[in-house]
Design an enzyme around this catalytic site. Structure first.
Site, PDB file in Angstrom:
ATOM      1  N   LYS A 247       0.830  -1.200   0.000  1.00  0.00           N
ATOM      2  CA  LYS A 247       0.000   0.000   0.000  1.00  0.00           C
ATOM      3  C   LYS A 247       0.871   1.260   0.000  1.00  0.00           C
ATOM      4  O   LYS A 247       2.051   1.239   0.362  1.00  0.00           O
ATOM      5  CB  LYS A 247      -0.933  -0.005   1.220  1.00  0.00           C
ATOM      6  CG  LYS A 247      -2.030  -1.064   1.183  1.00  0.00           C
ATOM      7  CD  LYS A 247      -3.105  -0.700   0.193  1.00  0.00           C
ATOM      8  CE  LYS A 247      -4.259  -1.694   0.157  1.00  0.00           C
ATOM      9  NZ  LYS A 247      -5.145  -1.608   1.327  1.00  0.00           N
ATOM     10  N   ARG A 281      -3.829  -9.749   4.148  1.00  0.00           N
ATOM     11  CA  ARG A 281      -4.015  -9.864   2.692  1.00  0.00           C
ATOM     12  C   ARG A 281      -2.724  -9.418   2.021  1.00  0.00           C
ATOM     13  O   ARG A 281      -2.355  -8.251   2.092  1.00  0.00           O
ATOM     14  CB  ARG A 281      -5.207  -9.003   2.255  1.00  0.00           C
ATOM     15  CG  ARG A 281      -5.591  -9.126   0.781  1.00  0.00           C
ATOM     16  CD  ARG A 281      -6.859  -8.318   0.518  1.00  0.00           C
ATOM     17  NE  ARG A 281      -7.334  -8.460  -0.851  1.00  0.00           N
ATOM     18  CZ  ARG A 281      -6.975  -7.682  -1.860  1.00  0.00           C
ATOM     19  NH1 ARG A 281      -6.116  -6.683  -1.652  1.00  0.00           N
ATOM     20  NH2 ARG A 281      -7.456  -7.886  -3.068  1.00  0.00           N
TER      21      ARG A 281
END
Length: 311
Positions: A247, A281
């Site tokens: 991210k 994840r």
């Protein structure tokens, strides 16, 4: 709480920094696998059948490559595989029929080749229904049940729902930079409200997972604070999914571009697990599985593969 579970919790580490969540339903059968989230951290692998995913840039857009990647992730130790046909970030509209054509063949073939838990990342109820019929056992709704029909689809099945904090409409840019008076409190309140909607529609506690939505409608500063305060999300009593892999908050924290965020992603996943997350994840399966199994071994939840050193 059962006697066995109470004994396990008494044996759990009390070292400051470790959070052992008090979950409503820690032992869950999801698809063809059973997870005891009192002492297990599941790794969710990511396979995107999209030409514009932010990380792999379409590397698994072709059907054969998507299926191959999904099967390989299971063989590498992933506990489940999350299949996406449309990214959340802004982009051109894609008809639901096209999204179904992208994800359902992957779900069906993966279900034939592996017992891995299968989830589908979608915000469309019609895609969710088709995916469940094809063999998916989790619907990962990154819009936090923005479409009220989604709870009806999941309630009418045996699927688990992942409810994610998200304020923006999928595929559309934010109208303004995100602002929060208290990001963690607002995320928790949002998730509590959406969980209540799911329960009211007939989805039981044992089929609910929550995700605070790292980076979704949040600045890097927001996401870092939310991660530090993850125990407040964990206190809702549902398994927490931390989608931290590659991210922007990782890249901006370290000054690393895409493609150079593996170490930061593993660190973020490990911190999240220490603070109570029970599913991470991740893109890089082997490294992520090793990291989570090491966390479990350190906590005393998993025996070493071998213990010969100095014996």
């Amino acid at each position: 709480m059962t006697t066995e579970r109470a004994e396990r919790r008494l044996q759990a580490p009390t070292t400051p920094g470790w959070v052992v969540p008090d979950l409503r339903d820690p032992v869950r059968t999801i698809g063809r696998r059973t997870f005891d989230f009192d002492h297990r951290i599941a790794v969710m692998a990511i396979v995107n059948r999209t030409p514009d995913s932010f990380h792999d840039r379409g590397a698994t857009f072709a059907l054969d490559r998507a299926v191959e990647a999904a099967v390989r992730a299971a063989e590498q130790g992933a506990d489940w595989v999350d299949i996406g046909g449309v990214k959340f970030a802004p982009g051109p509209e894609l008809p639901a029929s096209d999204e179904i054509e992208r994800v359902v063949p992957v779900v069906r073939q993966l279900a034939e080749e592996s017992d891995v838990t299968i989830s589908v990342d979608t915000f469309r109820p019609e895609v969710a229904a088709a995916a469940i019929e094809a063999g998916a056992s989790v619907i990962n709704d990154t819009t936090g049940l923005s479409d009220p029909r989604m709870v009806e689809v999941v309630a009418d099945s045996e699927a688990t729902i992942v409810i994610t904090h998200s304020l923006a409409e999928p595929r559309r840019p934010l109208p303004a930079p995100p602002r929060y008076a208290d990001v963690t409190t607002e995320v928790v309140d949002f998730l509590r409200d959406r969980v209540d909607r799911a329960l009211a529609a007939g989805i039981p506690d044992r089929r609910v997972i929550v995700d605070p939505g790292h980076d979704l409608n949040k600045t890097t500063v927001h996401t870092l604070e939310l991660t530090r305060r993850l125990p407040e999300v964990v206190a809702l009593g549902y398994p927490v999914l931390a989608a931290v892999s590659n991210k922007d908050f990782v890249g901006e924290s370290l000054g690393r571009p895409r493609g150079e965020r593996l170490a930061g992603s593993i660190a973020a996943a490990t911190v999240s697990a220490m603070l109570g997350a029970r599913i991470v994840r991740m893109h890089d399966v082997v490294e992520s599985v090793d990291a989570m199994r090491m966390v479990e071994a350190t906590l005393g939840w998993r025996d070493p593969v071998e213990a010969r050193h100095n014996t």
